[in-house]
Design a protein around this motif. Structure first.
Motif, PDB file in Angstrom:
ATOM      1  N   VAL A 185       9.796   2.163   0.760  1.00 53.40           N
ATOM      2  CA  VAL A 185      10.487   3.145  -0.064  1.00 53.40           C
ATOM      3  C   VAL A 185       9.789   4.464   0.208  1.00 53.40           C
ATOM      4  O   VAL A 185       8.567   4.555   0.060  1.00 53.40           O
ATOM      5  CB  VAL A 185      10.431   2.783  -1.567  1.00 53.40           C
ATOM      6  N   GLU A 186      10.536   5.509   0.617  1.00 50.36           N
ATOM      7  CA  GLU A 186       9.879   6.702   1.132  1.00 50.36           C
ATOM      8  C   GLU A 186      10.645   7.969   0.770  1.00 50.36           C
ATOM      9  O   GLU A 186      11.846   7.949   0.469  1.00 50.36           O
ATOM     10  CB  GLU A 186       9.755   6.609   2.650  1.00 50.36           C
ATOM     11  N   ALA A 187       9.908   9.071   0.814  1.00 51.61           N
ATOM     12  CA  ALA A 187      10.454  10.423   0.664  1.00 51.61           C
ATOM     13  C   ALA A 187       9.906  11.251   1.816  1.00 51.61           C
ATOM     14  O   ALA A 187       8.699  11.497   1.894  1.00 51.61           O
ATOM     15  CB  ALA A 187      10.061  11.026  -0.680  1.00 51.61           C
ATOM     16  N   LEU A 188      10.810  11.674   2.716  1.00 53.14           N
ATOM     17  CA  LEU A 188      10.403  12.373   3.928  1.00 53.14           C
ATOM     18  C   LEU A 188      11.053  13.748   4.004  1.00 53.14           C
ATOM     19  O   LEU A 188      12.143  13.962   3.460  1.00 53.14           O
ATOM     20  CB  LEU A 188      10.793  11.573   5.174  1.00 53.14           C
ATOM     21  N   GLY A 189      10.384  14.647   4.689  1.00 55.93           N
ATOM     22  CA  GLY A 189      10.930  15.974   4.955  1.00 55.93           C
ATOM     23  C   GLY A 189      11.020  16.218   6.447  1.00 55.93           C
ATOM     24  O   GLY A 189      10.160  15.786   7.222  1.00 55.93           O
ATOM     25  N   PHE A 190      12.093  16.898   6.868  1.00 62.84           N
ATOM     26  CA  PHE A 190      12.285  17.275   8.262  1.00 62.84           C
ATOM     27  C   PHE A 190      12.426  18.797   8.316  1.00 62.84           C
ATOM     28  O   PHE A 190      13.400  19.355   7.802  1.00 62.84           O
ATOM     29  CB  PHE A 190      13.536  16.618   8.844  1.00 62.84           C
ATOM     30  N   ARG A 191      11.466  19.423   8.897  1.00 63.60           N
ATOM     31  CA  ARG A 191      11.474  20.884   9.025  1.00 63.60           C
ATOM     32  C   ARG A 191      11.976  21.238  10.423  1.00 63.60           C
ATOM     33  O   ARG A 191      11.346  20.945  11.431  1.00 63.60           O
ATOM     34  CB  ARG A 191      10.065  21.424   8.827  1.00 63.60           C
ATOM     35  N   TYR A 248       7.195  14.980   7.753  1.00 65.56           N
ATOM     36  CA  TYR A 248       6.098  14.708   6.824  1.00 65.56           C
ATOM     37  C   TYR A 248       6.652  13.919   5.644  1.00 65.56           C
ATOM     38  O   TYR A 248       7.861  13.951   5.360  1.00 65.56           O
ATOM     39  CB  TYR A 248       5.472  16.020   6.335  1.00 65.56           C
ATOM     40  N   GLY A 249       5.780  13.212   4.933  1.00 60.49           N
ATOM     41  CA  GLY A 249       6.250  12.464   3.775  1.00 60.49           C
ATOM     42  C   GLY A 249       5.253  11.439   3.283  1.00 60.49           C
ATOM     43  O   GLY A 249       4.165  11.257   3.851  1.00 60.49           O
ATOM     44  N   VAL A 250       5.646  10.766   2.212  1.00 56.77           N
ATOM     45  CA  VAL A 250       4.845   9.719   1.581  1.00 56.77           C
ATOM     46  C   VAL A 250       5.759   8.551   1.245  1.00 56.77           C
ATOM     47  O   VAL A 250       6.992   8.679   1.243  1.00 56.77           O
ATOM     48  CB  VAL A 250       4.143  10.229   0.300  1.00 56.77           C
ATOM     49  N   GLY A 251       5.148   7.405   0.935  1.00 58.45           N
ATOM     50  CA  GLY A 251       5.968   6.251   0.581  1.00 58.45           C
ATOM     51  C   GLY A 251       5.142   5.044   0.204  1.00 58.45           C
ATOM     52  O   GLY A 251       3.908   5.083   0.168  1.00 58.45           O
ATOM     53  N   LEU A 252       5.852   3.962  -0.060  1.00 59.80           N
ATOM     54  CA  LEU A 252       5.278   2.658  -0.406  1.00 59.80           C
ATOM     55  C   LEU A 252       5.709   1.665   0.655  1.00 59.80           C
ATOM     56  O   LEU A 252       6.892   1.583   1.003  1.00 59.80           O
ATOM     57  CB  LEU A 252       5.753   2.207  -1.781  1.00 59.80           C
ATOM     58  N   ARG A 253       4.757   0.910   1.160  1.00 59.01           N
ATOM     59  CA  ARG A 253       5.028  -0.050   2.242  1.00 59.01           C
ATOM     60  C   ARG A 253       4.552  -1.432   1.851  1.00 59.01           C
ATOM     61  O   ARG A 253       3.476  -1.590   1.252  1.00 59.01           O
ATOM     62  CB  ARG A 253       4.323   0.398   3.527  1.00 59.01           C
ATOM     63  N   GLY A 276       0.816  -1.197   0.000  1.00 57.80           N
ATOM     64  CA  GLY A 276       0.000   0.000   0.000  1.00 57.80           C
ATOM     65  C   GLY A 276       0.853   1.251   0.000  1.00 57.80           C
ATOM     66  O   GLY A 276       2.075   1.208   0.225  1.00 57.80           O
ATOM     67  N   VAL A 277       0.221   2.379  -0.269  1.00 57.20           N
ATOM     68  CA  VAL A 277       0.885   3.689  -0.203  1.00 57.20           C
ATOM     69  C   VAL A 277       0.409   4.392   1.057  1.00 57.20           C
ATOM     70  O   VAL A 277      -0.712   4.175   1.526  1.00 57.20           O
ATOM     71  CB  VAL A 277       0.578   4.523  -1.459  1.00 57.20           C
ATOM     72  N   PHE A 278       1.266   5.260   1.603  1.00 53.26           N
ATOM     73  CA  PHE A 278       0.940   5.893   2.862  1.00 53.26           C
ATOM     74  C   PHE A 278       1.357   7.354   2.866  1.00 53.26           C
ATOM     75  O   PHE A 278       2.236   7.787   2.116  1.00 53.26           O
ATOM     76  CB  PHE A 278       1.616   5.160   4.032  1.00 53.26           C
ATOM     77  N   ASN A 298      14.875  23.108   5.825  1.00 50.44           N
ATOM     78  CA  ASN A 298      14.146  21.939   5.334  1.00 50.44           C
ATOM     79  C   ASN A 298      15.147  20.877   4.885  1.00 50.44           C
ATOM     80  O   ASN A 298      15.906  21.095   3.930  1.00 50.44           O
ATOM     81  CB  ASN A 298      13.241  22.305   4.155  1.00 50.44           C
ATOM     82  N   ASP A 299      15.153  19.750   5.556  1.00 51.75           N
ATOM     83  CA  ASP A 299      15.990  18.615   5.180  1.00 51.75           C
ATOM     84  C   ASP A 299      15.088  17.522   4.616  1.00 51.75           C
ATOM     85  O   ASP A 299      13.930  17.369   5.021  1.00 51.75           O
ATOM     86  CB  ASP A 299      16.754  18.084   6.389  1.00 51.75           C
ATOM     87  N   PHE A 300      15.663  16.744   3.688  1.00 54.05           N
ATOM     88  CA  PHE A 300      14.889  15.690   3.041  1.00 54.05           C
ATOM     89  C   PHE A 300      15.643  14.363   3.116  1.00 54.05           C
ATOM     90  O   PHE A 300      16.882  14.340   3.050  1.00 54.05           O
ATOM     91  CB  PHE A 300      14.605  16.041   1.573  1.00 54.05           C
TER      92      PHE A 300
END
Length: 260
Positions: free
Chosen positions: A237-243, A215-220, A181-183, A248-250
């Motif tokens: 597999v994910e793409a996240l952001g850290f504020r 925050y972020g999205v991904g596939l699990r 699924g995607v999250f 802003n770090d990714f």
């Protein structure tokens, strides 16, 4: 004279009776009497029909039993929920994290690429709600992400290390009844940065803590390792952001581990 007359009369009656009586014939077309031990047994078709009938009856009894259990009231008057009776998994997972951590650059660059690593623990807290659509859709991460960089010479050396400690709940949209699924995920925590400067034998260390918004999205995915085993392979597999403050770090990467 009387005795002879009587005998003659009896003879005539007997002859008349024989002529009037129908002839008796042997019953050649009747079947012989069948004894119980000579009767044939049931055919294979009859046995198959009986077995199918018994199987349908057992299935119907089992369905009725589940219905009776579902309609029974609990100790506090609530109906018993059976959402988790057929799933032996507890909803916990542990994974190792690796990927590219793109730090917001203070030198005017797009980003400072570093190798990021870490570890996380996952809990599918949706299972405690006993609502079937939310059992595996709601979960949360306890995560530590780390990256380090050093530069300089033997006489002058500088570097820093970046740590993120976050808790982030997520909602997953499953691909039908599959294990994938995607999250989307939103959470928060703290960011800890430690910087050092070494000049010959003199050492200077500076560290600080800032709040972090994740925050972020991904596939699990959580496919089974074995057919009857409770253990699963867990990966993302994910793409996240850290504020952190105005920075802003990714993080672009993935993780792998086990779930049970």
């Amino acid at each position: 004279m009387k005795t002879a007359t009587v005998k003659t009369w009896l003879k005539r009656c007997l002859l008349g009776g024989l002529l009037v009586a129908p002839a008796a014939h042997a019953q050649t077309d009747d079947d012989p009497y069948a004894y119980p031990e000579d009767e044939p047994g049931p055919t294979q078709e009859q046995l198959d029909e009986e077995e199918a009938y018994e199987r349908r009856r057992r299935n119907a009894d089992q369905v009725q039993e589940f219905r009776d259990i579902a309609e029974q009231e609990g100790e506090e008057g609530d109906f018993k929920r059976l959402a988790g009776t057929d799933d032996p998994n507890k909803g916990f997972a542990a994974e190792l994290i690796a990927g590219a951590l793109l730090l917001d650059s203070s030198r005017g660059r797009f980003a400072e690429p570093l190798f990021g690593m870490g570890i996380r623990a996952t809990w599918e807290y949706g299972r405690i709600l006993d609502i079937e659509p939310l059992r595996e859709a709601l979960w949360a991460d306890l995560r530590w992400t780390f990256a380090r960089q050093t530069d300089g010479t033997d006489f002058l050396k500088a570097g820093f290390s970046q740590h993120y400690f976050t808790i982030a709940p997520a909602y997953e949209l499953k691909f039908g009844k599959s294990d994938f699924g995607v999250f989307g995920q939103v959470g928060g925590g703290i960011g800890y940065q430690s910087t050092f400067v070494d000049i010959d034998s003199a050492k200077t260390n500076v560290s600080g803590i800032k709040p972090v918004f994740q925050y972020g999205v991904g596939l699990r995915g959580r496919p089974r390792v074995f057919g009857d085993s409770n253990m699963r392979l867990s990966f993302r597999v994910e793409a996240l952001g850290f504020r952190r403050g105005y920075l802003n770090d990714f993080f672009l990467g993935g993780s792998a581990g086990v779930a049970f």
